[in-house]
Design a protein around this motif. Structure first.
Motif, PDB file in Angstrom:
ATOM      1  N   ALA A  68     -33.693 -17.940  22.261  1.00  0.00           N
ATOM      2  CA  ALA A  68     -33.925 -16.975  23.334  1.00  0.00           C
ATOM      3  C   ALA A  68     -32.979 -15.780  23.241  1.00  0.00           C
ATOM      4  N   TYR A  69     -31.878 -15.960  22.505  1.00  0.00           N
ATOM      5  CA  TYR A  69     -30.917 -14.872  22.299  1.00  0.00           C
ATOM      6  C   TYR A  69     -30.739 -14.638  20.797  1.00  0.00           C
ATOM      7  N   ARG A  70     -31.841 -14.522  20.102  1.00  0.00           N
ATOM      8  CA  ARG A  70     -31.816 -14.484  18.640  1.00  0.00           C
ATOM      9  C   ARG A  70     -31.087 -13.257  18.091  1.00  0.00           C
ATOM     10  N   TRP A  71     -30.913 -12.221  18.899  1.00  0.00           N
ATOM     11  CA  TRP A  71     -30.223 -11.016  18.402  1.00  0.00           C
ATOM     12  C   TRP A  71     -28.700 -11.191  18.365  1.00  0.00           C
ATOM     13  N   LEU A  72     -28.184 -12.240  19.012  1.00  0.00           N
ATOM     14  CA  LEU A  72     -26.750 -12.495  18.986  1.00  0.00           C
ATOM     15  C   LEU A  72     -26.366 -13.226  17.707  1.00  0.00           C
ATOM     16  N   PHE A  73     -25.136 -13.015  17.267  1.00  0.00           N
ATOM     17  CA  PHE A  73     -24.618 -13.774  16.128  1.00  0.00           C
ATOM     18  C   PHE A  73     -24.071 -15.091  16.670  1.00  0.00           C
ATOM     19  N   THR A  74     -24.639 -16.212  16.244  1.00  0.00           N
ATOM     20  CA  THR A  74     -24.236 -17.514  16.767  1.00  0.00           C
ATOM     21  C   THR A  74     -24.012 -18.513  15.635  1.00  0.00           C
ATOM     22  N   THR A  75     -23.136 -19.463  15.886  1.00  0.00           N
ATOM     23  CA  THR A  75     -22.936 -20.587  14.979  1.00  0.00           C
ATOM     24  C   THR A  75     -22.890 -21.858  15.809  1.00  0.00           C
ATOM     25  N   VAL A  76     -23.205 -22.973  15.156  1.00  0.00           N
ATOM     26  CA  VAL A  76     -23.149 -24.276  15.821  1.00  0.00           C
ATOM     27  C   VAL A  76     -22.347 -25.233  14.954  1.00  0.00           C
ATOM     28  N   THR A  77     -21.363 -25.871  15.563  1.00  0.00           N
ATOM     29  CA  THR A  77     -20.557 -26.869  14.871  1.00  0.00           C
ATOM     30  C   THR A  77     -20.613 -28.167  15.657  1.00  0.00           C
ATOM     31  N   VAL A  78     -21.018 -29.234  14.984  1.00  0.00           N
ATOM     32  CA  VAL A  78     -21.022 -30.555  15.619  1.00  0.00           C
ATOM     33  C   VAL A  78     -19.744 -31.270  15.209  1.00  0.00           C
ATOM     34  N   SER A  79     -18.953 -31.650  16.188  1.00  0.00           N
ATOM     35  CA  SER A  79     -17.642 -32.223  15.887  1.00  0.00           C
ATOM     36  C   SER A  79     -17.498 -33.612  16.507  1.00  0.00           C
ATOM     37  N   PRO A  80     -17.071 -34.594  15.709  1.00  0.00           N
ATOM     38  CA  PRO A  80     -16.823 -35.942  16.230  1.00  0.00           C
ATOM     39  C   PRO A  80     -15.436 -36.066  16.864  1.00  0.00           C
ATOM     40  N   ASP A  81     -14.608 -35.003  16.714  1.00  0.00           N
ATOM     41  CA  ASP A  81     -13.249 -35.056  17.232  1.00  0.00           C
ATOM     42  C   ASP A  81     -13.225 -34.995  18.754  1.00  0.00           C
ATOM     43  N   SER A  82     -12.055 -35.240  19.298  1.00  0.00           N
ATOM     44  CA  SER A  82     -11.849 -35.114  20.738  1.00  0.00           C
ATOM     45  C   SER A  82     -12.252 -33.732  21.201  1.00  0.00           C
ATOM     46  N   SER A  83     -12.994 -33.665  22.326  1.00  0.00           N
ATOM     47  CA  SER A  83     -13.427 -32.367  22.832  1.00  0.00           C
ATOM     48  C   SER A  83     -12.241 -31.497  23.200  1.00  0.00           C
ATOM     49  N   VAL A  84     -11.177 -32.098  23.698  1.00  0.00           N
ATOM     50  CA  VAL A  84      -9.988 -31.332  24.062  1.00  0.00           C
ATOM     51  C   VAL A  84      -9.393 -30.667  22.822  1.00  0.00           C
ATOM     52  N   ARG A  85      -9.209 -31.439  21.763  1.00  0.00           N
ATOM     53  CA  ARG A  85      -8.632 -30.901  20.533  1.00  0.00           C
ATOM     54  C   ARG A  85      -9.515 -29.810  19.950  1.00  0.00           C
ATOM     55  N   THR A  86     -10.817 -30.043  19.923  1.00  0.00           N
ATOM     56  CA  THR A  86     -11.744 -29.071  19.343  1.00  0.00           C
ATOM     57  C   THR A  86     -11.721 -27.757  20.097  1.00  0.00           C
ATOM     58  N   LEU A  87     -11.773 -27.828  21.423  1.00  0.00           N
ATOM     59  CA  LEU A  87     -11.821 -26.609  22.217  1.00  0.00           C
ATOM     60  C   LEU A  87     -10.487 -25.864  22.208  1.00  0.00           C
ATOM     61  N   LEU A  88      -9.388 -26.590  22.206  1.00  0.00           N
ATOM     62  CA  LEU A  88      -8.085 -25.925  22.154  1.00  0.00           C
ATOM     63  C   LEU A  88      -7.887 -25.212  20.826  1.00  0.00           C
ATOM     64  N   GLU A  89      -8.351 -25.825  19.743  1.00  0.00           N
ATOM     65  CA  GLU A  89      -8.274 -25.149  18.450  1.00  0.00           C
ATOM     66  C   GLU A  89      -9.139 -23.883  18.452  1.00  0.00           C
ATOM     67  N   ALA A  90     -10.301 -23.979  19.090  1.00  0.00           N
ATOM     68  CA  ALA A  90     -11.189 -22.812  19.162  1.00  0.00           C
ATOM     69  C   ALA A  90     -10.566 -21.692  19.992  1.00  0.00           C
ATOM     70  N   SER A  91      -9.763 -22.055  20.981  1.00  0.00           N
ATOM     71  CA  SER A  91      -9.179 -21.040  21.866  1.00  0.00           C
ATOM     72  C   SER A  91      -8.189 -20.129  21.152  1.00  0.00           C
ATOM     73  N   THR A  92      -7.713 -20.531  19.982  1.00  0.00           N
ATOM     74  CA  THR A  92      -6.700 -19.730  19.283  1.00  0.00           C
ATOM     75  C   THR A  92      -7.271 -18.452  18.677  1.00  0.00           C
ATOM     76  N   ASP A  93      -8.577 -18.410  18.404  1.00  0.00           N
ATOM     77  CA  ASP A  93      -9.137 -17.207  17.794  1.00  0.00           C
ATOM     78  C   ASP A  93     -10.416 -16.729  18.488  1.00  0.00           C
ATOM     79  N   HIS A  94     -10.541 -17.053  19.775  1.00  0.00           N
ATOM     80  CA  HIS A  94     -11.654 -16.557  20.575  1.00  0.00           C
ATOM     81  C   HIS A  94     -11.110 -15.829  21.797  1.00  0.00           C
ATOM     82  N   ASP A  95     -11.958 -14.999  22.400  1.00  0.00           N
ATOM     83  CA  ASP A  95     -11.552 -14.256  23.594  1.00  0.00           C
ATOM     84  C   ASP A  95     -11.814 -15.037  24.873  1.00  0.00           C
ATOM     85  N   THR A  96     -12.858 -15.840  24.863  1.00  0.00           N
ATOM     86  CA  THR A  96     -13.237 -16.607  26.047  1.00  0.00           C
ATOM     87  C   THR A  96     -13.722 -17.980  25.622  1.00  0.00           C
TER      88      THR A  96
END
Length: 264
Positions: A68-96
């Motif tokens: 539905a938002y095909r004009w946006l640049f998107t990626t999908v990563t499926v991670s078996p790791d802890s959601s806390v660890r995954t999201l905190l790592e993502a927070s280091t190089d994202h704005d939101t």
């Protein structure tokens, strides 16, 4: 002697950094709501969206939403790791960073067990999607900023940015404690807090006229002032590694999505 005209130099285009949004989803109702919210707001600023999906997520549902938002640049990563660890790592190089207020694992008060650790330790702004349906869908067209902390300037700036992008009205709220034996002395006049915030809004967006509200209550009760809002913006608190009472209360009880600003 004939002179040959030299071609005018082509000005170099300045590189414009694309905002980056990370969103965690786990296939639950609120995980889906977080993904919808992230995509909708990415569209207002042409941001890229990186989806961090739990193994329990529905691949077809994610694909349908991204299409539905095909004009946006998107990626999908499926991670078996802890959601806390995954999201905190993502927070280091994202704005939101965006996540739902509860998932498959939640405590006795309904808040997901990963929410408080993620919001507390995140290195970027965090949006916790919660509240009544109209607020989650952004139908009220009001953004509320809760003031009275050391990060008020950052809170106002974020609230103005969202209000302008979504063409919403802006409400500035400052809660003043009721007189009582255990009341903490006020170091800044309440009117000065709102006046400073108003001046900052006028500097950033001259066409935006905010509504000013002084609430006579305990600060954490100011969360009620975000009714009929699409977003409540506030700071994390003055103590590193510990959320303020009003921020914690908002994450548990706000009737709309909550944006916790990460000061830089």
């Amino acid at each position: 002697m004939t002179r040959t005209a030299q071609p005018a130099p082509i000005p170099r285009q300045a590189h414009v950094r694309r905002p980056r949004i990370a969103v965690g989803t786990d296939g639950t109702v609120w995980g889906d709501a977080a993904l919808d919210w992230a995509l909708r707001h990415a569209a207002t600023q042409s941001a890229s969206v990186d989806v961090f999906a739990a193994e329990t997520s529905d691949d077809h549902a994610i694909t349908r939403r991204l299409t539905a938002y095909r004009w946006l640049f998107t990626t999908v990563t499926v991670s078996p790791d802890s959601s806390v660890r995954t999201l905190l790592e993502a927070s280091t190089d994202h704005d939101t960073l965006v996540l739902g207020y509860r998932g498959r694992r939640h405590g006795p008060f309904g808040l997901g067990r990963s929410v408080l650790p993620v919001v507390t330790e995140s290195r970027c702004d965090t949006v916790v999607v919660r509240g009544e349906p109209r607020a989650v869908q952004g139908e009220h067209r009001w953004i509320t900023a809760a003031l009275g902390g050391k990060h008020d300037d950052a809170v106002v700036r974020r609230a103005v940015q969202f209000a302008v992008r979504t063409r919403s009205k802006l409400r500035l709220v400052h809660a003043v404690p009721l007189p009582g034996a255990h009341t903490v002395p006020i170091s800044t006049e309440p009117a000065d807090v709102l006046e400073h915030a108003h001046d900052l809004v006028r500097e950033m967006a001259p066409d935006l006229t905010p509504s000013l509200r002084l609430v006579r209550s305990q600060p954490h009760e100011a969360v009620r002032s975000s009714e009929r809002s699409d977003l409540l913006v506030l700071g994390p608190g003055s103590l590193p590694g510990k959320l303020s009472v009003i921020t914690s209360t908002a994450l548990h009880m706000a009737p709309c999505p909550v944006l916790v600003v990460k000061p830089f």
